[in-house]
Motif scaffolding. Sequence first.
Motif, PDB file in Angstrom:
ATOM      1  N   ARG A  83       3.417  -7.778 -13.551  1.00 37.27           N
ATOM      2  CA  ARG A  83       4.203  -8.753 -12.913  1.00 37.27           C
ATOM      3  C   ARG A  83       4.777  -9.861 -13.964  1.00 37.27           C
ATOM      4  O   ARG A  83       5.899 -10.407 -13.746  1.00 37.27           O
ATOM      5  CB  ARG A  83       3.488  -9.421 -11.706  1.00 37.27           C
ATOM      6  N   GLN A  93       8.314  -2.051 -10.170  1.00 35.77           N
ATOM      7  CA  GLN A  93       7.565  -2.354  -9.005  1.00 35.77           C
ATOM      8  C   GLN A  93       6.932  -0.925  -8.574  1.00 35.77           C
ATOM      9  O   GLN A  93       7.584  -0.075  -8.099  1.00 35.77           O
ATOM     10  CB  GLN A  93       8.531  -3.102  -8.057  1.00 35.77           C
ATOM     11  N   GLU A  94       5.514  -1.158  -8.458  1.00 34.08           N
ATOM     12  CA  GLU A  94       5.296   0.061  -7.763  1.00 34.08           C
ATOM     13  C   GLU A  94       4.077  -0.254  -6.616  1.00 34.08           C
ATOM     14  O   GLU A  94       3.510  -1.524  -6.556  1.00 34.08           O
ATOM     15  CB  GLU A  94       3.935   0.592  -8.798  1.00 34.08           C
ATOM     16  N   LEU A  95       4.213   0.331  -5.377  1.00 35.61           N
ATOM     17  CA  LEU A  95       3.473   0.186  -4.401  1.00 35.61           C
ATOM     18  C   LEU A  95       2.805   1.373  -3.835  1.00 35.61           C
ATOM     19  O   LEU A  95       3.295   2.484  -3.812  1.00 35.61           O
ATOM     20  CB  LEU A  95       4.292  -0.562  -3.272  1.00 35.61           C
ATOM     21  N   PHE A 115      13.321  -0.121   1.067  1.00 39.26           N
ATOM     22  CA  PHE A 115      12.815  -0.820  -0.069  1.00 39.26           C
ATOM     23  C   PHE A 115      13.212  -0.719  -1.553  1.00 39.26           C
ATOM     24  O   PHE A 115      13.451  -1.219  -2.318  1.00 39.26           O
ATOM     25  CB  PHE A 115      11.275  -0.723   0.112  1.00 39.26           C
ATOM     26  N   THR A 116      13.537   0.819  -1.693  1.00 36.89           N
ATOM     27  CA  THR A 116      13.947   1.216  -2.996  1.00 36.89           C
ATOM     28  C   THR A 116      15.362   0.785  -3.152  1.00 36.89           C
ATOM     29  O   THR A 116      15.887   0.486  -4.194  1.00 36.89           O
ATOM     30  CB  THR A 116      13.714   2.672  -3.291  1.00 36.89           C
ATOM     31  N   HIS A 119      15.155  -2.782  -4.034  1.00 37.56           N
ATOM     32  CA  HIS A 119      14.633  -3.041  -5.633  1.00 37.56           C
ATOM     33  C   HIS A 119      14.705  -1.772  -6.451  1.00 37.56           C
ATOM     34  O   HIS A 119      13.746  -0.977  -6.241  1.00 37.56           O
ATOM     35  CB  HIS A 119      13.156  -3.315  -5.229  1.00 37.56           C
ATOM     36  N   ALA A 122      11.896   0.608  -8.053  1.00 37.10           N
ATOM     37  CA  ALA A 122      10.635   0.255  -7.604  1.00 37.10           C
ATOM     38  C   ALA A 122      10.334   2.006  -7.264  1.00 37.10           C
ATOM     39  O   ALA A 122      11.053   2.723  -6.874  1.00 37.10           O
ATOM     40  CB  ALA A 122      10.951  -0.376  -6.102  1.00 37.10           C
ATOM     41  N   THR A 281       0.675  -9.133  -4.152  1.00 33.85           N
ATOM     42  CA  THR A 281       1.491  -8.966  -5.283  1.00 33.85           C
ATOM     43  C   THR A 281       2.989  -9.313  -4.536  1.00 33.85           C
ATOM     44  O   THR A 281       3.217  -9.357  -3.561  1.00 33.85           O
ATOM     45  CB  THR A 281       1.387  -7.865  -5.948  1.00 33.85           C
ATOM     46  N   THR A 283       5.367  -7.600  -4.838  1.00 30.72           N
ATOM     47  CA  THR A 283       5.822  -6.449  -4.360  1.00 30.72           C
ATOM     48  C   THR A 283       5.542  -6.199  -2.845  1.00 30.72           C
ATOM     49  O   THR A 283       6.176  -5.776  -1.919  1.00 30.72           O
ATOM     50  CB  THR A 283       5.436  -5.190  -5.208  1.00 30.72           C
ATOM     51  N   PHE A 287       7.464  -5.893   0.756  1.00 25.85           N
ATOM     52  CA  PHE A 287       7.533  -4.884   1.489  1.00 25.85           C
ATOM     53  C   PHE A 287       6.942  -5.503   2.993  1.00 25.85           C
ATOM     54  O   PHE A 287       7.344  -4.652   3.988  1.00 25.85           O
ATOM     55  CB  PHE A 287       6.515  -3.711   1.051  1.00 25.85           C
TER      56      PHE A 287
END
Length: 310
Positions: A83, A93-95, A115-116, A119, A122, A281, A283, A287
């Motif tokens: 971040r 960005q990873e979730l 979401f992707t 972003h 991501a 975070t 991210t 979400f």
Amino acid sequence: MNPIPFSFRQIDYVLAVAETGSTASAARALNVSQPSVSVAITQIEAHFGAPLFRRLPGLGMSPTPFGHDRLAGLRRLRAEAGRVFGELSDSVQELRLGVYSTLGPRYAPMLIRQFTAAHPGARVHLTEGDIAELCQSILAGTLDLALLYDVGLPTGLDATLLAEAPPRAVLPVDHPLAQHETVDLRDLARDPLILVNLPHSRSYMLSLFQIAGAVPEIAYETGSIEMLRALVANGQGVGILATDLPYGQTYDNRSVVTRPLAGNMPPSRVVLIRAGRFEPTATMRAFKDLSLKEVGTASATANGNSYAGV
């Protein structure tokens, strides 16, 4: 301030082993040599003075209880570093998202797509499981968020309510109760019941019959919503579902009808959970905001209709 005794690259090696289950798989994923991964694990375990992984012959490597705790800390450290440096570089960005198996197909693909799209770059890593498994993974720090029902959740979780899903009867299209606007569970119990047998779903559905003062005869139990619907469509019984589906057609091209239950039965609560002891975070917050908007909208649309298929 004490310096971090290992490089982020070495930390990435350890986290990759936790993700893939072996040093060989981690090395392939990171395009490095297997000895480099093994050395990093040995050095970090020596620093901690305890093993991070169990070595199981023929089954790979899995985190020890101590390892679960330390890996969660390493993930938070890595995420925070990403971040901070991501403000200056376009980092990915990873979730890590967990979904309850009956809710996953209904909401997760739509949320991942939106979401992707919002972003670019991501990445969402998806894990399916039952409620107990997902809660354990959230508390251990191996998942960031999980989408599930608010049933029997342990302490230590922060839960955001996304939608309430009233239970609905699932009927063959030619069933007499399909002509009713609502269905009384005492009437439904006169037919054989097809039941979702996932731990929390099963107890919730049976509790509704208890509230209504009815005792159903269970014909089939299944872990699949689509199996339940197909069995109903083929005249093998009736069912109850909380997951709202905006269609009536089954896999074998037959149809079912859904009807609300009479008597103001308690709804299932769809929630997004995270570990309360970890700071979310950016991210994760993004979400959650998307989920609050989209899951509630999708659920309200579906619950406003009774579906008889096409």
